[in-house]
Design a protein around this motif. Structure first.
Motif, PDB file in Angstrom:
ATOM      1  N   ARG A 195      -9.053  18.940 -22.763  1.00 13.74           N
ATOM      2  CA  ARG A 195     -10.401  18.825 -22.193  1.00 13.74           C
ATOM      3  C   ARG A 195     -10.346  18.109 -20.841  1.00 13.74           C
ATOM      4  N   GLN A 196      -9.505  17.085 -20.767  1.00 15.12           N
ATOM      5  CA  GLN A 196      -9.316  16.389 -19.484  1.00 15.12           C
ATOM      6  C   GLN A 196      -8.861  17.367 -18.407  1.00 15.12           C
ATOM      7  N   CYS A 197      -7.860  18.189 -18.717  1.00 16.25           N
ATOM      8  CA  CYS A 197      -7.331  19.145 -17.751  1.00 16.25           C
ATOM      9  C   CYS A 197      -8.354  20.226 -17.397  1.00 16.25           C
ATOM     10  N   ALA A 198      -9.289  20.491 -18.320  1.00 15.73           N
ATOM     11  CA  ALA A 198     -10.274  21.554 -18.121  1.00 15.73           C
ATOM     12  C   ALA A 198     -11.556  21.069 -17.445  1.00 15.73           C
ATOM     13  N   ILE A 199     -11.625  19.797 -17.056  1.00 15.11           N
ATOM     14  CA  ILE A 199     -12.773  19.328 -16.275  1.00 15.11           C
ATOM     15  C   ILE A 199     -12.840  20.153 -15.002  1.00 15.11           C
ATOM     16  N   GLU A 200     -14.033  20.661 -14.692  1.00 11.40           N
ATOM     17  CA  GLU A 200     -14.121  21.590 -13.567  1.00 11.40           C
ATOM     18  C   GLU A 200     -15.116  21.106 -12.516  1.00 11.40           C
ATOM     19  N   MET A 201     -14.772  21.411 -11.296  1.00 16.07           N
ATOM     20  CA  MET A 201     -15.592  21.056 -10.141  1.00 16.07           C
ATOM     21  C   MET A 201     -15.254  22.000  -9.007  1.00 16.07           C
ATOM     22  N   ASN A 202     -15.947  21.857  -7.882  1.00 20.20           N
ATOM     23  CA  ASN A 202     -15.611  22.695  -6.734  1.00 20.20           C
ATOM     24  C   ASN A 202     -14.827  21.898  -5.687  1.00 20.20           C
ATOM     25  N   CYS A 203     -14.458  22.551  -4.607  1.00 11.55           N
ATOM     26  CA  CYS A 203     -13.654  21.905  -3.560  1.00 11.55           C
ATOM     27  C   CYS A 203     -14.394  20.747  -2.898  1.00 11.55           C
ATOM     28  N   LEU A 204     -15.713  20.838  -2.839  1.00 11.38           N
ATOM     29  CA  LEU A 204     -16.508  19.763  -2.241  1.00 11.38           C
ATOM     30  C   LEU A 204     -16.384  18.485  -3.070  1.00 11.38           C
ATOM     31  N   ASP A 205     -16.463  18.636  -4.403  1.00 10.48           N
ATOM     32  CA  ASP A 205     -16.289  17.490  -5.301  1.00 10.48           C
ATOM     33  C   ASP A 205     -14.870  16.927  -5.190  1.00 10.48           C
ATOM     34  N   LEU A 206     -13.899  17.815  -5.143  1.00  9.17           N
ATOM     35  CA  LEU A 206     -12.501  17.407  -5.070  1.00  9.17           C
ATOM     36  C   LEU A 206     -12.236  16.621  -3.788  1.00  9.17           C
ATOM     37  N   ALA A 207     -12.814  17.091  -2.688  1.00 12.60           N
ATOM     38  CA  ALA A 207     -12.662  16.381  -1.413  1.00 12.60           C
ATOM     39  C   ALA A 207     -13.343  15.019  -1.453  1.00 12.60           C
ATOM     40  N   ARG A 208     -14.456  14.929  -2.173  1.00 14.76           N
ATOM     41  CA  ARG A 208     -15.173  13.650  -2.292  1.00 14.76           C
ATOM     42  C   ARG A 208     -14.333  12.627  -3.055  1.00 14.76           C
ATOM     43  N   ILE A 209     -13.647  13.067  -4.108  1.00 16.34           N
ATOM     44  CA  ILE A 209     -12.758  12.170  -4.852  1.00 16.34           C
ATOM     45  C   ILE A 209     -11.590  11.739  -3.962  1.00 16.34           C
ATOM     46  N   GLY A 210     -11.037  12.696  -3.216  1.00  9.52           N
ATOM     47  CA  GLY A 210      -9.967  12.370  -2.273  1.00  9.52           C
ATOM     48  C   GLY A 210     -10.412  11.363  -1.234  1.00  9.52           C
ATOM     49  N   LEU A 211     -11.657  11.462  -0.788  1.00  8.62           N
ATOM     50  CA  LEU A 211     -12.190  10.529   0.201  1.00  8.62           C
ATOM     51  C   LEU A 211     -12.246   9.109  -0.355  1.00  8.62           C
ATOM     52  N   VAL A 212     -12.728   8.950  -1.584  1.00  9.55           N
ATOM     53  CA  VAL A 212     -12.811   7.608  -2.188  1.00  9.55           C
ATOM     54  C   VAL A 212     -11.419   6.984  -2.275  1.00  9.55           C
ATOM     55  N   LEU A 213     -10.424   7.769  -2.659  1.00  7.84           N
ATOM     56  CA  LEU A 213      -9.054   7.253  -2.684  1.00  7.84           C
ATOM     57  C   LEU A 213      -8.574   6.922  -1.272  1.00  7.84           C
ATOM     58  N   ALA A 214      -8.898   7.775  -0.316  1.00  4.98           N
ATOM     59  CA  ALA A 214      -8.496   7.534   1.073  1.00  4.98           C
ATOM     60  C   ALA A 214      -9.086   6.242   1.611  1.00  4.98           C
ATOM     61  N   MET A 215     -10.270   5.880   1.121  1.00  6.62           N
ATOM     62  CA  MET A 215     -10.954   4.677   1.574  1.00  6.62           C
ATOM     63  C   MET A 215     -10.684   3.488   0.648  1.00  6.62           C
ATOM     64  N   ASP A 216      -9.542   3.512  -0.012  1.00  3.02           N
ATOM     65  CA  ASP A 216      -9.089   2.406  -0.879  1.00  3.02           C
ATOM     66  C   ASP A 216     -10.037   2.122  -2.035  1.00  3.02           C
ATOM     67  N   GLY A 217     -10.642   3.184  -2.570  1.00  6.83           N
ATOM     68  CA  GLY A 217     -11.479   3.045  -3.750  1.00  6.83           C
ATOM     69  C   GLY A 217     -12.935   2.754  -3.485  1.00  6.83           C
ATOM     70  N   VAL A 218     -13.320   2.690  -2.218  1.00  8.34           N
ATOM     71  CA  VAL A 218     -14.705   2.380  -1.847  1.00  8.34           C
ATOM     72  C   VAL A 218     -15.476   3.668  -1.587  1.00  8.34           C
ATOM     73  N   ASP A 219     -16.671   3.765  -2.159  1.00 12.98           N
ATOM     74  CA  ASP A 219     -17.572   4.870  -1.856  1.00 12.98           C
ATOM     75  C   ASP A 219     -18.181   4.592  -0.483  1.00 12.98           C
ATOM     76  N   PRO A 220     -17.821   5.374   0.546  1.00  6.04           N
ATOM     77  CA  PRO A 220     -18.291   5.059   1.894  1.00  6.04           C
ATOM     78  C   PRO A 220     -19.795   5.211   2.081  1.00  6.04           C
ATOM     79  N   SER A 221     -20.435   6.007   1.223  1.00  7.46           N
ATOM     80  CA  SER A 221     -21.879   6.206   1.393  1.00  7.46           C
ATOM     81  C   SER A 221     -22.684   5.023   0.869  1.00  7.46           C
ATOM     82  N   SER A 222     -22.152   4.328  -0.141  1.00 10.37           N
ATOM     83  CA  SER A 222     -22.889   3.201  -0.733  1.00 10.37           C
ATOM     84  C   SER A 222     -22.213   1.850  -0.507  1.00 10.37           C
ATOM     85  N   GLY A 223     -20.947   1.883  -0.157  1.00  7.36           N
ATOM     86  CA  GLY A 223     -20.180   0.644  -0.027  1.00  7.36           C
ATOM     87  C   GLY A 223     -19.700   0.079  -1.349  1.00  7.36           C
TER      88      GLY A 223
END
Length: 309
Positions: A195-223
């Protein structure tokens, strides 16, 4: 901003798509085998909220091994560094992601890292909760927070297809249970893991997760700090050293960014301090990575000097 327009990305996607015919979709999981190998899409998410894309970025894809990064982050937050790495190692393997050989050769049957299937099974086993449903929901809620999308769910068809064909993962699970690294029912664990492997999303969601990691775990929109900085650092390090299976070294030399792939054809990238990347290209190379997705990242890295090295 390294790439300024969707049109720029369209050109690069069309160039990269030319190699898709050299790959093959993951038909050993029947549901994944239904994908169109010629598909290729990308989204790039910047800290200021701007997102550029090319291809059918709204199409849903299952995370597969990309989920290993997220489950590792959750378990490190749940259990702490010492507990996790007493049970899973930190070293690249050079072996296929589903190999059992290195476990058999080791003095202690401890998976070498959390990005191979053996290590991922041990990590998923560590997710806290009173039952499988609660553990899965905790992981899914964590993903909702990182992706900022509470509509993300999972594909029951893919999960069932994987569960029914998970012969190698069953073998790994029973081997690990024999050596005391797993102490729950293996069928129960596989139900959670598929079920973990079957979690589904689109490329926009995937890029958003990548962004949070890129920003050291901080959500840039909310801080808000979603992932502690040390946990984000560990996850990105594993993405560099082990994230592209046994092609990780070549990927680091040619492209040089933290990234994690999955056999659905997804790739999540995190360019430190700059942006997140989500890619979908289901035709895979012999290592299990998106063949056109890697070509696209090569073109981007060369043109815009993305490498962190």
């Amino acid at each position: 901003m390294f790439c300024k327009s969707n049109e720029e990305l369209d050109t690069l996607v069309n160039d990269a798509r030319k190699v898709a015919s050299l790959g093959k979709v993951a038909d050993y999981i029947p549901e994944l085998g239904k994908a169109n190998g010629n598909d290729l899409s990308i989204a790039i998410h910047y800290p200021d909220g701007n997102c550029i894309s090319a291809g059918d970025v709204e199409r849903k894809i299952t995370l597969q091994s990309v989920s290993k990064v997220i489950s590792l982050a959750l378990v490190l937050m749940d259990r702490g560094y010492q507990y996790v790495f007493d049970r899973v190692g930190m070293e690249p393997t050079g072996d296929p992601f589903n190999s059992i050989a290195r476990l058999e050769r080791a003095n202690v049957a401890k998976p070498l890292n959390p990005m191979i299937n053996a290590g991922a099974l041990v990590v998923t086993h560590m997710i806290k909760g009173n039952n499988v449903e609660e553990r899965f929901q905790r992981l899914l809620n964590f993903i909702h927070d990182i992706a900022d999308n509470r509509k993300i769910g999972y594909s029951t068809n893919v999960a069932q297809s994987e569960f029914e064909t998970a012969y190698l993962n069953r073998s790994l699970g029973y081997f690990l249970k024999q050596h005391g690294l797993i102490n729950e029912d293996i069928e129960q664990l596989l139900g959670l893991y598929t079920r973990q492997c079957a979690i589904e999303m689109n490329c926009l969601d995937l890029a958003r997760i990548g962004l949070v990691l890129a920003m050291d775990g901080v959500d840039p929109s909310s801080g808000k700090v979603i992932i502690p900085v040390d946990v984000a650092r560990i996850c990105k390090t594993f993405m560099v050293t082990c994230g592209m299976y046994d092609a990780s070294g070549e990927f680091a030399i040619k492209i040089g960014i933290p990234a994690k792939s999955g056999v659905s054809g997804g790739i999540m990238g995190a360019v430190p301090g700059k942006f997140g990347i989500g890619i979908f290209g289901p035709a895979l190379d012999e290592k299990g990575n998106s063949i056109a997705g890697i070509k696209l990242l090569e073109l981007l890295s060369k043109k815009y000097r993305l490498s962190m090295f």
